[in-house]
Design an enzyme around this catalytic site. Structure first.
Site, short mmCIF file in Angstrom:
data_model
loop_
_atom_site.label_atom_id
_atom_site.label_comp_id
_atom_site.label_asym_id
_atom_site.label_seq_id
_atom_site.Cartn_x
_atom_site.Cartn_y
_atom_site.Cartn_z
N GLN A 256 0.82 -1.21 0.00
CA GLN A 256 0.00 0.00 0.00
C GLN A 256 0.85 1.26 0.00
OE1 GLN A 256 -3.45 -0.29 -0.52
NE2 GLN A 256 -2.49 -2.26 -0.93
N HIS A 259 1.53 2.97 -3.33
CA HIS A 259 0.44 3.63 -4.06
C HIS A 259 0.59 5.14 -4.09
CE1 HIS A 259 -2.43 0.71 -5.46
NE2 HIS A 259 -2.53 0.12 -4.30
N GLU A 323 -8.80 0.94 5.52
CA GLU A 323 -9.28 0.43 4.23
C GLU A 323 -9.11 -1.09 4.18
OE1 GLU A 323 -8.39 1.32 -0.52
OE2 GLU A 323 -6.91 1.88 1.01
N HIS A 324 -7.93 -1.57 4.57
CA HIS A 324 -7.63 -3.01 4.56
C HIS A 324 -7.02 -3.40 5.90
CE1 HIS A 324 -6.50 -1.30 0.51
NE2 HIS A 324 -7.38 -2.20 0.10
N ASP A 357 -6.82 -6.80 -4.24
CA ASP A 357 -6.70 -5.75 -5.25
C ASP A 357 -6.97 -6.28 -6.65
OD1 ASP A 357 -6.24 -3.58 -3.67
OD2 ASP A 357 -4.07 -3.55 -3.93
N HIS A 416 -52.54 17.26 3.40
CA HIS A 416 -52.28 15.85 3.65
C HIS A 416 -53.48 15.20 4.34
CE1 HIS A 416 -48.10 16.81 2.80
NE2 HIS A 416 -47.74 15.55 2.99
#
Length: 440
Positions: A256, A259, A323-324, A357, A416
């Site tokens: 990661q 990235h 995230e992971h 991934d 109504h």
């Protein structure tokens, strides 16, 4: 890289401060994106072509803006057979996983005799943003387009930055059935999908990750179009014991870190000696990593080693809401089942995040920046709408109508109340309503 020890009295505050450190977009991004969006909204195609020239040094016209069928075919042909085979393998698994998510329509009649239910329908059109600056991302194409295809979306329009579109990206688009591909990038691409520009028709929803400008554009355009999420820098937490290979864990952390310079990689372990071995392995692997420059920055600025009892790992993971998260343990469910906040959980030593991934089948578009506390990863549900269905016969309405009238009057909404009262079968009820509201 920071080191934390849960035995330190200052651990809780220091670790929270670390998690709250800013990662991501500079403060001037939003103002720039606002101007770009307004330019596209008012200038249409002319503005889009101008931004392509200014930001991507691409000389495009209305006729060259779209990737032609011939270019797609050429890209597929230029992609190696090995990569094409893996793309097809991944697409098949992603397709199967998301088909299993497809919800069913339902109708039922309740105790009052009211027929209720819901119906699912696919979005009409979706835009898929595929990054192209740092690398080619065929997996992004598959993860975003295949679920849309499974949901039954009529039109999938893909945008990717101008220049040479990588053969693997075109092969993935072909595998996912995407034929509408535009050579656009950044905030102006998002705005073009939202408002339309020349030959580009607007879409109903935009999905897919991008840089800070793409994320800022999606944030500003939410409401004009739907969006999947506001993607931030990647994150991984690895919970590991000392009986792991330090090289495996180091590679997982760097998977990661490579990235984005703002990506975050955190190891949680109960063994300080193992943590030191992982840190040494990280440094060895960084020395030869092709993405070294990015990964070094991410590990230096946002990486962490946390020494803590394993039983406290679920609480720490929930605090991070990553995230992971990997549980590289003999019995991973023992701890993983106690985690509430995570985009995706990977169980066991032979389940690195990297397979998620690409080929596990689950979606890799996941909540970041602690958004796993309140949101989920991309799924077939992102491409479907649920419509409620209600039907009352006279008997059922006789039960629901009076309560509708009472609540409407309590809220000060006489129209109504009248809508319900006029349908009540009792003439006395209707007559009484007329006298009560004669002064309106």
């Amino acid at each position: 890289m920071r080191r934390f020890d849960a035995a330190d009295p200052s651990f809780a505050s220091a670790f929270r401060d670390f998690l709250n450190e800013p990662r991501g977009s500079p403060s001037d991004v939003d103002a720039a994106v606002s101007a770009i969006i307004e330019g596209v909204r008012t200038g249409g195609l002319e503005a889009v072509l101008d931004y392509a020239r200014r930001f991507d040094r691409a000389e495009l016209t209305a006729d060259t803006l779209r990737v032609t069928p011939q270019e797609i075919e050429a890209g597929v042909a230029a992609c190696s057979s090995e990569v094409r085979e893996s793309i097809a393998f991944a697409a098949g698994r992603i397709r199967d996983y998301h088909r299993r998510q497809r919800p069913a329509d339902a109708r039922f009649t309740d105790a009052a005799g009211v027929e209720l239910g819901w119906r699912w329908t696919a979005l009409e059109s979706v835009g898929v943003y595929v990054p192209g600056a740092r690398a080619a991302y065929p997996s992004t194409v598959l993860m975003n387009a295949v679920p849309a295809q499974v949901a039954g979306v009529d039109r999938i329009a893909m945008v990717t930055p101008p220049g040479r579109v990588e053969p693997a990206v075109l092969a993935a688009a072909h595998e996912a059935g995407v034929t509408e591909i535009w050579k656009l990038g950044g905030a102006y691409a998002v705005a073009a999908l939202a408002y339309g520009a020349g030959p580009i028709r607007p879409v109903d929803k935009i999905v897919g990750p991008g840089n800070a400008y793409v994320t800022a554009a999606k944030r500003r355009l939410y409401g004009v179009v739907g969006i999947d999420a506001l993607a931030g820098p990647s994150e991984i937490v690895v919970v590991a014991t000392a009986d792991n290979d330090p090289n495996w864990i180091a590679a997982d952390l760097l998977s990661q870190a490579e990235h984005d310079p703002d990506a975050q990689s955190i190891l949680i372990t109960d063994d300080a000696t193992f943590a030191a071995a992982v840190e040494q392995a990280v440094q060895r692997q960084l020395a030869s990593l092709a993405t070294r420059e990015v990964a070094v920055a991410a590990w230096r600025d946002h990486g962490a080693l946390v020494i803590a009892p394993l039983d406290s790992a679920p609480a720490l993971v929930d605090l991070i809401a990553p995230e992971h998260v990997e549980f590289a343990l003999d019995q991973p469910e023992r701890l993983a089942d106690r985690v509430r906040h995570a985009g995706a959980i990977f169980l066991g030593r032979h389940t690195p995040e990297a397979i998620g991934d690409y080929v596990a089948g689950s979606n890799h578009v996941l909540p970041t920046s602690r958004a796993a506390r309140f949101s989920s990863g991309l799924s077939v549900y992102d491409f479907l709408k649920r419509t409620s269905i209600v039907r009352c016969d006279p008997a059922a309405f006789a039960i629901l109508g009076p309560h509708t009238r009472v609540l409407a009057e309590a809220e000060g909404l006489p129209a109504h109340a009248r809508s319900a009262a006029l349908r009540l079968t009792s003439e006395i009820e209707q007559e009484g309503f007329g006298h009560a509201h004669a002064a309106e």
